[in-house]
Structure formats: structure tokens, C-alpha cells
Design a protein around this motif. Structure first.
Motif, PDB file in Angstrom:
ATOM      1  N   SER A 115     -31.089  36.304  38.987  1.00  0.00           N
ATOM      2  CA  SER A 115     -29.792  35.669  39.183  1.00  0.00           C
ATOM      3  C   SER A 115     -29.685  35.057  40.575  1.00  0.00           C
ATOM      4  CB  SER A 115     -28.664  36.677  38.950  1.00  0.00           C
ATOM      5  OG  SER A 115     -28.781  37.742  39.856  1.00  0.00           O
ATOM      6  N   PHE A 116     -28.790  34.089  40.678  1.00  0.00           N
ATOM      7  CA  PHE A 116     -28.516  33.443  41.965  1.00  0.00           C
ATOM      8  C   PHE A 116     -27.141  32.801  41.880  1.00  0.00           C
ATOM      9  CE2 PHE A 116     -30.231  30.110  39.347  1.00  0.00           C
ATOM     10  CZ  PHE A 116     -29.508  28.983  39.698  1.00  0.00           C
ATOM     11  N   GLN A 117     -26.632  32.380  43.037  1.00  0.00           N
ATOM     12  CA  GLN A 117     -25.364  31.667  43.099  1.00  0.00           C
ATOM     13  C   GLN A 117     -25.588  30.326  43.771  1.00  0.00           C
ATOM     14  OE1 GLN A 117     -22.374  34.071  45.026  1.00  0.00           O
ATOM     15  NE2 GLN A 117     -21.959  35.201  43.148  1.00  0.00           N
ATOM     16  N   TYR A 118     -24.797  29.340  43.346  1.00  0.00           N
ATOM     17  CA  TYR A 118     -24.855  28.039  44.004  1.00  0.00           C
ATOM     18  C   TYR A 118     -23.446  27.492  44.146  1.00  0.00           C
ATOM     19  CZ  TYR A 118     -24.291  25.680  39.443  1.00  0.00           C
ATOM     20  OH  TYR A 118     -23.821  25.232  38.235  1.00  0.00           O
ATOM     21  N   GLY A 119     -23.280  26.626  45.130  1.00  0.00           N
ATOM     22  CA  GLY A 119     -21.981  26.015  45.377  1.00  0.00           C
ATOM     23  C   GLY A 119     -22.041  24.526  45.116  1.00  0.00           C
ATOM     24  N   ASN A 120     -21.107  24.033  44.349  1.00  0.00           N
ATOM     25  CA  ASN A 120     -20.997  22.607  44.079  1.00  0.00           C
ATOM     26  C   ASN A 120     -19.615  22.359  43.499  1.00  0.00           C
ATOM     27  OD1 ASN A 120     -21.448  19.845  43.260  1.00  0.00           O
ATOM     28  ND2 ASN A 120     -23.630  20.312  43.380  1.00  0.00           N
ATOM     29  N   SER A 121     -19.187  21.114  43.485  1.00  0.00           N
ATOM     30  CA  SER A 121     -17.850  20.823  42.976  1.00  0.00           C
ATOM     31  C   SER A 121     -17.762  20.951  41.461  1.00  0.00           C
ATOM     32  CB  SER A 121     -17.403  19.431  43.425  1.00  0.00           C
ATOM     33  OG  SER A 121     -18.368  18.473  43.034  1.00  0.00           O
ATOM     34  N   PHE A 122     -18.908  21.028  40.768  1.00  0.00           N
ATOM     35  CA  PHE A 122     -18.912  21.207  39.317  1.00  0.00           C
ATOM     36  C   PHE A 122     -20.156  22.003  38.919  1.00  0.00           C
ATOM     37  CE2 PHE A 122     -20.992  17.248  40.394  1.00  0.00           C
ATOM     38  CZ  PHE A 122     -22.188  17.311  39.704  1.00  0.00           C
ATOM     39  N   PRO A 123     -20.098  22.694  37.765  1.00  0.00           N
ATOM     40  CA  PRO A 123     -21.279  23.450  37.319  1.00  0.00           C
ATOM     41  C   PRO A 123     -22.309  22.525  36.667  1.00  0.00           C
ATOM     42  CG  PRO A 123     -19.485  23.726  35.758  1.00  0.00           C
ATOM     43  CD  PRO A 123     -18.937  22.918  36.911  1.00  0.00           C
ATOM     44  N   TYR A 124     -23.573  22.823  36.896  1.00  0.00           N
ATOM     45  CA  TYR A 124     -24.647  22.072  36.253  1.00  0.00           C
ATOM     46  C   TYR A 124     -25.020  22.745  34.936  1.00  0.00           C
ATOM     47  CZ  TYR A 124     -25.553  19.295  40.404  1.00  0.00           C
ATOM     48  OH  TYR A 124     -25.443  18.417  41.448  1.00  0.00           O
ATOM     49  N   PRO A 125     -25.066  21.993  33.839  1.00  0.00           N
ATOM     50  CA  PRO A 125     -25.547  22.582  32.591  1.00  0.00           C
ATOM     51  C   PRO A 125     -27.019  22.944  32.756  1.00  0.00           C
ATOM     52  CG  PRO A 125     -24.566  20.408  32.205  1.00  0.00           C
ATOM     53  CD  PRO A 125     -24.661  20.605  33.681  1.00  0.00           C
ATOM     54  N   MET A 126     -27.391  24.117  32.291  1.00  0.00           N
ATOM     55  CA  MET A 126     -28.785  24.581  32.402  1.00  0.00           C
ATOM     56  C   MET A 126     -29.236  25.148  31.070  1.00  0.00           C
ATOM     57  SD  MET A 126     -28.979  26.424  36.067  1.00  0.00           S
ATOM     58  CE  MET A 126     -28.038  25.805  37.429  1.00  0.00           C
TER      59      MET A 126
END
Length: 167
Positions: A146-157
Motif C-alpha cells: 500500500s501507499f498514499q499519493y496526493g493529487n487533485s483527483f484519483p487516478y483509475p488503476m
């Protein structure tokens, strides 16, 4: 008055029972997947079930399910925001196979970018729409990455490919 309550309770019981029976009838008429597409979970086959009362196990070895990218589950959800209010997302890759390891996991991740620094051993973008999970190493059952990321929207994965040949 007491008779009325008993009758209304009995009527309610009859109505509920009829609804349950109808629902069970509809559920049994639902289409089932073809037998060759069902996953074999135990060393039990249909012939051993019918020949010895339904509880026997066959002496044949278990068939291992075919290795595929479908053995991995990707979960993504909102996490507490970063300082400054930037949305943060938590991602987890879980190996759902009970007795096999999965490695060389590549994820279709679009033009992934993060305002947070992500440990490249956990998740790294290699090219457009190609990210590598766990540095290509093994993901064992019950040990998610697991990991966390910051962005203005979630990326579909979605998992694009994986291997079970992890030796």
C-alpha cells in the motif's frame, strides 16, 4: 381484540414466508457460470460427492488455479488531506490467491503523478499507463502493498499484468 392480533400476526407470517419462497425460487433460476469457469477451491469432485454421501474428498491432487492478473485486488479510497488541503488517496494491492505468490505486477495508471513522494520500491511510474508495484518483487497472500499519493483527483488503476513465476 386478541384474536385479531393473532390473525394479523399469522397473516404477516404467511406473507413473509411466501415472499421468501418466491425470492428463493427466483435465486435458483439465476444463470450459473459454466462448470469449467468455476474456481476449484477444495480437493472435492462431483463424483466423490455423489458416491459417498456428499462429504468425501477425492485422492486426486488439487488443481492450482491459473495464474492471472485477476488474482490481485486494487482498492483505492480517500485518505486524510495533506497540509494545504490537497486531496490524498490510499491505494492497496492485495494478492487474493490463497497459496501462491504474485510478482512483476504492472498497473495501467494513465499519466500518474503525485504531490507526495512515494517510495519507488512500493509504486513507480515507468511510462505512460505503466506503473510497477513492489519494485516487481513478490506480493505474498495476506501481505498487501500500500501507499498514499496526493493529487487533485484519483487516478483509475487496474492490474495490466502479473506473474506467478516468482523464483
Amino acid at each position: 381484540m386478541a384474536c385479531f392480533r393473532v390473525r394479523s400476526s399469522a397473516a404477516a407470517l404467511v406473507v413473509v414466508t411466501m415472499l421468501l419462497l418466491q425470492a428463493c425460487g427466483e435465486a435458483s433460476s439465476l444463470p450459473r457460470p459454466p462448470r469449467n469457469q468455476m474456481r476449484k477451491m477444495l480437493g472435492v469432485n462431483a463424483s466423490s460427492m455423489s458416491s459417498n454421501g456428499g462429504g468425501g474428498h477425492s485422492a486426486e491432487p488439487l488443481e492450482l488455479e491459473e495464474c492471472s492478473k485477476d488474482l490481485l485486488e486494487v482498492s483505492q479510497f480517500n485518505a486524510p488531506s495533506m497540509a494545504g488541503g490537497m486531496p490524498t488517496y490510499s491505494v492497496e494491492f492485495t494478492n487474493t490467491c490463497i497459496d501462491c505468490a504474485v510478482c512483476d505486477v504492472h498497473v495501467a495508471c494513465g499519466d500518474f503523478a503525485s504531490n507526495d513522494v512515494i517510495d519507488p520500491d512500493k509504486f513507480r511510474r515507468l511510462a505512460f499507463n505503466d506503473c510497477l508495484v513492489n519494485g516487481g518483487g513478490t506480493i505474498e497472500p495476506s501481505f498487501p502493498v500500500s501507499f498514499q499519493y496526493g493529487n487533485s483527483f484519483p487516478y483509475p488503476m487496474t492490474v495490466a499484468s502479473a506473474s506467478c513465476d516468482c523464483n
